[in-house]
Design a protein around this motif. Structure first.
Motif, PDB file in Angstrom:
ATOM      1  N   MET B  68      -5.743   3.677   6.496  1.00  0.00           N
ATOM      2  CA  MET B  68      -6.206   2.968   5.329  1.00  0.00           C
ATOM      3  C   MET B  68      -5.597   3.624   4.038  1.00  0.00           C
ATOM      4  SD  MET B  68      -7.951   0.475   5.492  1.00  0.00           S
ATOM      5  CE  MET B  68      -9.341  -0.629   5.156  1.00  0.00           C
ATOM      6  N   PRO B  69      -4.957   2.448   3.376  1.00  0.00           N
ATOM      7  CA  PRO B  69      -4.250   3.153   1.940  1.00  0.00           C
ATOM      8  C   PRO B  69      -5.366   3.201   1.052  1.00  0.00           C
ATOM      9  CG  PRO B  69      -3.873   0.794   2.206  1.00  0.00           C
ATOM     10  CD  PRO B  69      -4.499   1.238   3.552  1.00  0.00           C
ATOM     11  N   ARG B  70      -4.904   4.073   0.115  1.00  0.00           N
ATOM     12  CA  ARG B  70      -5.575   4.459  -1.081  1.00  0.00           C
ATOM     13  C   ARG B  70      -5.804   3.470  -2.057  1.00  0.00           C
ATOM     14  NH1 ARG B  70      -7.016   9.488  -3.109  1.00  0.00           N
ATOM     15  NH2 ARG B  70      -7.109   9.580  -5.354  1.00  0.00           N
ATOM     16  N   GLY B  71      -6.948   3.290  -2.711  1.00  0.00           N
ATOM     17  CA  GLY B  71      -7.102   2.132  -3.562  1.00  0.00           C
ATOM     18  C   GLY B  71      -6.174   2.389  -4.679  1.00  0.00           C
ATOM     19  N   MET B  72      -5.651   0.960  -5.162  1.00  0.00           N
ATOM     20  CA  MET B  72      -4.760   1.149  -6.260  1.00  0.00           C
ATOM     21  C   MET B  72      -5.332   1.345  -7.476  1.00  0.00           C
ATOM     22  SD  MET B  72      -1.715  -1.264  -4.903  1.00  0.00           S
ATOM     23  CE  MET B  72      -2.127  -3.029  -5.760  1.00  0.00           C
ATOM     24  N   ILE B  73      -4.405   1.702  -8.596  1.00  0.00           N
ATOM     25  CA  ILE B  73      -4.925   1.902 -10.073  1.00  0.00           C
ATOM     26  C   ILE B  73      -4.291   0.764 -10.853  1.00  0.00           C
ATOM     27  CG2 ILE B  73      -5.088   3.298 -11.996  1.00  0.00           C
ATOM     28  CD1 ILE B  73      -5.266   5.692  -9.876  1.00  0.00           C
ATOM     29  N   PHE B  74      -5.017   0.140 -11.377  1.00  0.00           N
ATOM     30  CA  PHE B  74      -4.476  -1.171 -12.347  1.00  0.00           C
ATOM     31  C   PHE B  74      -4.905  -0.920 -13.777  1.00  0.00           C
ATOM     32  CE2 PHE B  74      -5.428  -3.359  -8.484  1.00  0.00           C
ATOM     33  CZ  PHE B  74      -4.259  -3.903  -7.979  1.00  0.00           C
ATOM     34  N   ASP B  75      -3.915  -1.366 -14.813  1.00  0.00           N
ATOM     35  CA  ASP B  75      -4.285  -1.117 -16.125  1.00  0.00           C
ATOM     36  C   ASP B  75      -5.218  -2.674 -16.350  1.00  0.00           C
ATOM     37  OD1 ASP B  75      -2.997  -3.702 -16.546  1.00  0.00           O
ATOM     38  OD2 ASP B  75      -2.086  -2.788 -18.422  1.00  0.00           O
ATOM     39  N   ARG B  76      -5.694  -2.730 -17.524  1.00  0.00           N
ATOM     40  CA  ARG B  76      -6.638  -3.773 -17.742  1.00  0.00           C
ATOM     41  C   ARG B  76      -6.170  -5.012 -17.531  1.00  0.00           C
ATOM     42  NH1 ARG B  76      -9.449  -2.494 -22.643  1.00  0.00           N
ATOM     43  NH2 ARG B  76      -9.986  -4.537 -22.681  1.00  0.00           N
ATOM     44  N   ASN B  77      -4.922  -5.206 -17.615  1.00  0.00           N
ATOM     45  CA  ASN B  77      -4.364  -6.558 -17.178  1.00  0.00           C
ATOM     46  C   ASN B  77      -3.748  -6.684 -15.779  1.00  0.00           C
ATOM     47  OD1 ASN B  77      -4.764  -7.372 -20.010  1.00  0.00           O
ATOM     48  ND2 ASN B  77      -3.076  -6.315 -20.691  1.00  0.00           N
ATOM     49  N   MET B  78      -4.338  -5.852 -14.955  1.00  0.00           N
ATOM     50  CA  MET B  78      -3.915  -5.805 -13.541  1.00  0.00           C
ATOM     51  C   MET B  78      -2.278  -5.496 -13.348  1.00  0.00           C
ATOM     52  SD  MET B  78      -6.865  -6.124 -12.344  1.00  0.00           S
ATOM     53  CE  MET B  78      -6.652  -6.190 -10.581  1.00  0.00           C
ATOM     54  N   ASN B  79      -1.908  -4.662 -14.147  1.00  0.00           N
ATOM     55  CA  ASN B  79      -0.314  -4.260 -13.959  1.00  0.00           C
ATOM     56  C   ASN B  79      -0.637  -2.765 -13.226  1.00  0.00           C
ATOM     57  OD1 ASN B  79       1.069  -5.983 -15.766  1.00  0.00           O
ATOM     58  ND2 ASN B  79      -0.022  -5.184 -17.252  1.00  0.00           N
ATOM     59  N   GLU B  80       0.083  -3.066 -12.059  1.00  0.00           N
ATOM     60  CA  GLU B  80      -0.190  -1.684 -11.419  1.00  0.00           C
ATOM     61  C   GLU B  80       0.252  -0.408 -11.795  1.00  0.00           C
ATOM     62  OE1 GLU B  80       2.563  -3.190  -8.245  1.00  0.00           O
ATOM     63  OE2 GLU B  80       1.194  -4.414  -7.209  1.00  0.00           O
ATOM     64  N   LEU B  81      -0.451   0.783 -11.774  1.00  0.00           N
ATOM     65  CA  LEU B  81      -0.096   1.873 -12.379  1.00  0.00           C
ATOM     66  C   LEU B  81       0.140   2.996 -11.288  1.00  0.00           C
ATOM     67  CD1 LEU B  81      -2.334   2.221 -15.607  1.00  0.00           C
ATOM     68  CD2 LEU B  81      -0.085   1.527 -15.199  1.00  0.00           C
ATOM     69  N   ALA B  82      -0.646   2.772 -10.148  1.00  0.00           N
ATOM     70  CA  ALA B  82      -0.665   3.704  -8.952  1.00  0.00           C
ATOM     71  C   ALA B  82      -0.949   2.771  -7.735  1.00  0.00           C
ATOM     72  CB  ALA B  82      -1.549   4.615  -9.104  1.00  0.00           C
ATOM     73  N   VAL B  83       0.323   2.847  -6.871  1.00  0.00           N
ATOM     74  CA  VAL B  83       0.002   1.888  -5.535  1.00  0.00           C
ATOM     75  C   VAL B  83       0.519   2.951  -4.479  1.00  0.00           C
ATOM     76  CG1 VAL B  83       0.846   0.159  -6.755  1.00  0.00           C
ATOM     77  CG2 VAL B  83       2.574   1.298  -5.700  1.00  0.00           C
ATOM     78  N   SER B  84      -0.229   2.329  -3.204  1.00  0.00           N
ATOM     79  CA  SER B  84       0.196   3.031  -1.883  1.00  0.00           C
ATOM     80  C   SER B  84       1.347   2.458  -1.110  1.00  0.00           C
ATOM     81  CB  SER B  84      -0.878   3.241  -1.138  1.00  0.00           C
ATOM     82  OG  SER B  84      -1.822   3.961  -1.898  1.00  0.00           O
ATOM     83  N   VAL B  85       2.391   3.089  -0.947  1.00  0.00           N
ATOM     84  CA  VAL B  85       3.553   2.356  -0.050  1.00  0.00           C
ATOM     85  C   VAL B  85       3.449   3.064   1.545  1.00  0.00           C
ATOM     86  CG1 VAL B  85       5.031   1.799  -1.932  1.00  0.00           C
ATOM     87  CG2 VAL B  85       5.009   4.159  -0.865  1.00  0.00           C
ATOM     88  N   LYS B  86       3.712   2.465   2.418  1.00  0.00           N
ATOM     89  CA  LYS B  86       3.744   2.917   3.848  1.00  0.00           C
ATOM     90  C   LYS B  86       5.193   3.539   4.126  1.00  0.00           C
ATOM     91  CE  LYS B  86       0.007   1.558   5.868  1.00  0.00           C
ATOM     92  NZ  LYS B  86      -0.471   0.053   6.117  1.00  0.00           N
ATOM     93  N   LEU B  87       4.912   4.772   4.509  1.00  0.00           N
ATOM     94  CA  LEU B  87       5.898   5.369   5.041  1.00  0.00           C
ATOM     95  C   LEU B  87       5.695   6.053   6.398  1.00  0.00           C
ATOM     96  CD1 LEU B  87       7.187   7.372   1.924  1.00  0.00           C
ATOM     97  CD2 LEU B  87       8.526   5.520   2.543  1.00  0.00           C
ATOM     98  N   ARG B  88       7.078   6.405   6.972  1.00  0.00           N
ATOM     99  CA  ARG B  88       6.820   6.836   8.483  1.00  0.00           C
ATOM    100  C   ARG B  88       6.696   8.460   8.294  1.00  0.00           C
ATOM    101  NH1 ARG B  88       6.640   2.379  12.150  1.00  0.00           N
ATOM    102  NH2 ARG B  88       7.256   0.718  10.850  1.00  0.00           N
ATOM    103  N   SER B  89       5.813   8.740   9.081  1.00  0.00           N
ATOM    104  CA  SER B  89       5.892  10.448   9.160  1.00  0.00           C
ATOM    105  C   SER B  89       6.432  10.797  10.638  1.00  0.00           C
ATOM    106  CB  SER B  89       4.574  10.884   9.124  1.00  0.00           C
ATOM    107  OG  SER B  89       4.313  10.888   7.704  1.00  0.00           O
ATOM    108  N   VAL B  90       6.968  11.591  10.800  1.00  0.00           N
ATOM    109  CA  VAL B  90       7.534  12.204  12.157  1.00  0.00           C
ATOM    110  C   VAL B  90       6.689  13.161  12.729  1.00  0.00           C
ATOM    111  CG1 VAL B  90       9.817  12.807  13.353  1.00  0.00           C
ATOM    112  CG2 VAL B  90       9.783  11.687  11.010  1.00  0.00           C
TER     113      VAL B  90
END
Lengths: 366, 642
Positions: B68-90
């Motif tokens: 489950m990715p972490r929730g995103m953080i937006f500014d007041r106009n819904m611009n993305e400030l923190a997002v979660s990207v999917k990466l692979r771990s070995v």
């Protein structure tokens, strides 16, 4: 001279049914392992199918050969068995797996001399004992019993040298059974057994893995992650099975939990997937086979035929009992396959040939 | 011999019977064996030991992490400030690895293809790790590898090596708002800033599930496999921050801290009516995407954690208290003692050794007279002064939604010396955090209410607002008339006093400068060359929309708050006003000092330049904007000519 009668098809039917159950269960229990190991889920199924065809063909041939002609070559069989057992010990010819030299590679397949030796020795001793019996030398120690023991002891030594103590003991058990029913004095046999047992005990308790097997048999839970692992996984399989089984193909234990699910522990997977009822069918087939085999042995008038028939029946029946008893934790873990059912190349062919010989003898039973 | 043979022959028929009996006996033994097996089989299949079931369950189930990715953080106009990207771990499954050396070699080669030394180090580490955990089903090889590395390792098809999808926090705006957003650790746990403060909200709730596994630890999906529980997705966090305002605030602050070679700086833009923080900039900053490269001391937000002696900006709170208590009126004359005033054995002076005689209360603020402030504070006395300062929120946390907030320092009157009251009246012997200062100024801008500052605007899930965070009014402190008077005084600061460089074309600005001497830690007394230069204010003065505070820590050269922080205030204010479409002050006559505007971008140059250009502009709100925009374009073209 007894007339030729109809063969006992019960024997053939039992063997064939067990063989077919085996093919189905080998596929079910090995598919995941085969896919993991060889990238082909049908890897073991294909091999078993080929060996089954070869085995059935050999059985048909053996059924057509008059068993009495075997008596003429009984010494040759012994010599061939000894030769093969010596050959397998020579590096380069003998193929070593996990430190045991038990197989001879034929390029397209492997051949296990000890399996051949079992049948060869049964033929040899059936002939020898019949002859001694006719000569009245059976109870003669110097010319009757001692040479028998020497001949058996030599083979025992060769097999034990591979090392394969289990097979050596199994063969000895069969031959001793033939000694008993041939009429050798029980006192000889008991004394021999008493003399041999310390040797066997020493060879068990001086080799670490054998000792471990025996001890873990006594309490598998003591060391459930190591020496008790396999038998506990077998218990889990049996417990999963219940009365009617988890269903064909639905075994959980074959998913790498139970080692050797398609060879030595195939009975556990049968019980898991088909339940108590399915396993009982397998047991019944072996019991019918045993009953019919003994019947042939008792009815045939010819001493050679009688001893050979009883030997073959006893060998298969005893091995089935030992194998199943191991999966049920009643005997220490021993790498013996379940006749007709377990994956096995040359061993399967030898069993089928034995069935052919037994069937041929049955044609002469009154 | 002979005897034996005869005996055998004679006993032949008996022997045959005997042999048959023996055969039957062996057959019986075999069937007994079959019987025993049947009984045992029944026992093990149908009446099995409890230990077996327990053992079976224990080995069969495994709890696995759901991604489950972490929730995103937006500014007041819904611009993305923190997002979660999917990466692979070995990861590696040591149970399936036969030769740790070859596996480790293959992994190291593909994870560190460029550097030989790093490759060898990784190889040694992996061999050790695999060997040490050969009974385990799972060990990490490398977390969150790049897509290229993943593709390389996957192509190798190394036995016993697998991948898990993991989400990694990514901050697309890099260092923008980094100090307040903070960052996460390798397991996506919030470590700093809002990521830490709101961790329980934006962190995925129940991310574990029980699955069946095979003996190699791989999850299997058979008809019997348990279905996955419905996991509630975490919230997305919407901030009060306006990314555009944040950006211009950071740029303006950064430019000035660099130009004045200052140690650092803080600027806060806040809506005084709601407590919403629109921008919070700090210098120096860091990039949260690779926070490890920065000193750990640089991660936390100084705007809430560090308290400074505020200096002259504090005078407005003293004046406000006196007005509220009717101890002073804006036009009242204060005797400023010709620049020297001794209290409790200590002589207080004015900045730059000014010698003011008689000043109105308004002038005391506009000219920032220390002695005037002391006189006003004396009318209040310690008890009432302390009471009002506490009312403004000094000495207590604002409860802004950031971790590590400091309460600043405002001692109780019992601990005051005789010089405490005069010192406090112009901002010494007290310490305030930038966020406290912004909140205090907001009281003057919003009609007298203390509101709680905040960074969170709403919690969202699946694109829908789940919870709106409401404005929290803590208390009312000042009356309408006091606020009006103090606002007038503060507009004088910008129009004719120390804060002229903070003026914003088209708007009436209320503000106050501050140039606080810092205490030299070496001597324990006030330093002569280390200052905290600040400007606090709000605009439009008639109907305040934004409070802006700017603090520059230890600037070099020109240190006056009006000259160092004032222009930063003006830049943030004017550009924010355009972005937020704040209507200008109505029907006002603006006096634009062009040269001053130019100098703002050229601060190193001297203050007085020949050729003042003045222009009067009139018009209503809408026209003002047009005029203003034309004005800016002229400025831009002039800049290009220069």
């Amino acid at each position: 001279m007894p007339v030729k009668r109809q063969a006992d098809y019960w024997i053939v039917a039992c063997a064939m049914t067990l063989l077919i159950i085996g093919i189905v269960m080998i596929y079910s229990s090995s598919a995941v392992i085969a896919a993991e190991r060889y990238g082909d889920p049908y890897y073991f199924l294909k091999r078993q199918a080929i060996w089954a065809v070869v085995g059935m063909a050999s059985m048909v041939v053996a059924m057509r050969v008059d068993y009495r002609s075997l008596n003429r070559y009984s010494y040759l069989f012994y010599a061939l068995a000894v030769l093969a057992l010596i050959a397998v010990l020579i590096p380069g010819i003998g193929h070593s797996v996990n430190g045991a030299r038990r197989w001879i590679s034929l390029g397209f397949a492997t051949f296990q001399p000890s399996e051949f030796a079992k049948l060869a020795l049964m033929i040899f001793f059936a002939g020898l004992l019949a002859k001694k019996s006719a000569e009245g030398k059976l109870d003669d120690f110097q010319f009757g019993y001692a040479p028998n023991i020497a001949a058996l002891g030599f083979v025992f030594f060769l097999i034990q040298f591979q090392p394969d103590l289990g097979t050596a003991i199994m063969i000895s058990l069969v031959i001793f059974f033939m000694f008993i029913v041939a009429g050798i004095r029980m006192s000889y046999i008991v004394v021999t057994a008493l003399l041999a047992s310390p040797l066997i005990l020493v060879s068990i308790f001086t080799v670490a893995y054998r000792k471990k097997r025996i001890l873990s048999f006594l309490n598998p839970w003591e060391d459930y992650s190591d020496s008790g692992y396999q038998i506990i996984q077998s218990f889990v399989a049996l417990s999963n099975g219940g009365l009617s089984g988890a269903g064909l193909g639905a075994s959980q234990q074959k998913l790498f939990y139970l080692p050797e699910p398609h060879t030595d522990f195939i009975f556990s997977i049968i019980s898991e997937e088909m339940g108590f009822l399915g396993a009982i069918i397998v047991l019944l087939l072996f019991m019918i086979f045993t009953w019919r085999g003994f019947r042939v042995g008792l009815k045939v008038h010819d001493k050679f035929g009688s001893l050979l028939a009883l030997g073959i029946t006893f060998a298969i029946s005893a091995q089935a009992i030992v194998n199943i008893a191991v999966t049920l934790g009643m005997l220490p873990t021993k790498g013996l396959p379940l006749p007709f059912i377990s994956l096995g190349g040359s061993a399967l062919v030898m069993w089928m040939v034995s069935v052919g010989v037994l069937t041929n003898i049955s044609e002469h039973a009154a | 011999m002979r005897k034996n043979r005869r005996k055998a022959r004679g006993a032949a028929p008996a022997k045959k019977v005997n042999a048959k009996l023996k055969t039957m006996a062996v057959a019986a033994i075999l069937f007994l064996g079959f019987g025993a097996i049947t009984v045992r089989l029944a026992q093990l299949t149908m009446f099995s030991d409890e230990r077996v079931a327990e053992f079976s369950a224990k080995q069969r189930f495994r709890s696995i992490k759901l991604h489950m990715p972490r929730g995103m953080i937006f500014d007041r106009n819904m611009n993305e400030l923190a997002v979660s990207v999917k990466l692979r771990s070995v990861y590696a499954n040591p149970r399936r690895i036969d030769d740790p050396r070859s596996t480790a070699r293959a992994l190291a080669k593909n994870i560190e293809p460029k550097s030989h030394s790093r490759q060898n180090r990784l190889y040694t580490k992996l061999v050790k790790k695999i060997k040490a955990s050969k009974d385990k089903y799972f060990i990490w090889v490398k977390r969150k590898v790049s897509p290229e590395t993943y593709a390389r390792i996957r192509k190798e098809k190394i036995r016993g090596v697998g991948f898990v999808k993991e989400s990694k926090r990514f901050y697309p705006k890099r260092d923008i708002a980094a100090k307040l957003i903070g960052f996460c650790g390798i397991d996506n746990q919030g470590l700093y800033g809002l990521e830490y403060y709101y961790d329980d909200v934006i962190h995925p709730v129940d991310s574990r599930s029980i699955v069946r596994k095979d003996a190699l630890g791989r999850p299997i999906s058979t008809p019997g496999a348990l279905s996955l529980p419905n996991v509630t997705a975490p919230y997305d966090l919407v901030l009060t921050i306006d990314e555009r305002v944040q950006y211009i605030t950071e740029k303006a602050l950064e430019r000035q801290t660099l130009a004045s070679r200052a140690k650092g700086g803080v600027a806060i833009v806040m809506n005084p009516n709601t407590g919403e923080i629109l921008a919070m900039a700090e210098q120096p900053k860091f990039n949260p995407n690779n926070y490890q490269r920065y000193k750990s001391g640089s991660w936390k937000s100084q705007a809430v954690s560090q308290a400074f002696e505020p200096g002259s900006t504090f005078k407005v709170f003293v004046a406000a208290a006196a007005l509220e208590e009717k101890e002073a009126a804006p036009t009242e004359i204060i005797n400023c003692e010709n620049g020297r005033y001794t209290v409790g054995g200590k002589t207080f002076r004015e900045a730059l050794n000014h010698r003011y005689k008689m000043l109105t209360v308004t002038d005391v603020i506009a000219k920032s007279s220390n002695i005037g402030a002391i006189k006003i504070a004396e009318r209040l006395g310690p008890r009432r002064l302390k009471y009002y300062l506490s009312q403004f929120g000094f000495g207590a946390r604002t409860n802004v939604d950031l971790p590590g907030e400091s309460a600043g320092l405002l001692r109780g009157t019992k601990a005051w010396s005789r010089t405490s009251l005069p010192s406090i009246s112009f901002g010494q012997e007290v310490a305030v955090t930038p966020i406290q200062l912004a909140t205090g100024i907001s009281v003057l801008a919003n009609g007298g209410y203390l509101v709680q500052p905040r960074l969170a605007k709403a919690l969202m899930r699946g694109g829908k607002v789940i919870r709106k965070i409401e404005t929290k009014v803590v208390r009312k402190i000042l009356s309408e008339s006091t606020v009006k008077s103090i606002t007038n005084m503060m507009t004088q600061v910008v129009e004719s006093g120390t804060g002229r460089m903070a003026s914003v074309p088209g708007f009436t600005v209320a503000g106050k400068t501050g140039t606080a001497q810092k205490i030299d830690p070496a001597t324990g007394s006030y330093s002569d060359d280390k200052f905290l230069s600040s400007f606090v204010g709000f605009f439009p003065a008639e109907k305040p929309r934004l409070v802006i505070i700017v603090m520059i820590d230890e600037p070099e050269g020109v240190v006056w708050g009006g000259a160092v922080a004032g222009p930063v205030f003006a830049e943030i204010a004017s550009r924010s006003a355009r972005i937020l479409r704040i209507p200008g002050s109505e029907t006002e006559i603006y006096e634009i000092n062009w040269a001053k505007m130019l100098r703002r971008d050229n601060l190193a140059k001297d203050a007085d330049k020949p050729g003042r250009i003045e222009k009067k502009l009139t018009g209503d709100t809408m026209e003002n904007r047009d005029v203003y925009e034309r004005f800016i374009s002229v400025i831009e073209s002039v800049k290009q000519i220069i």
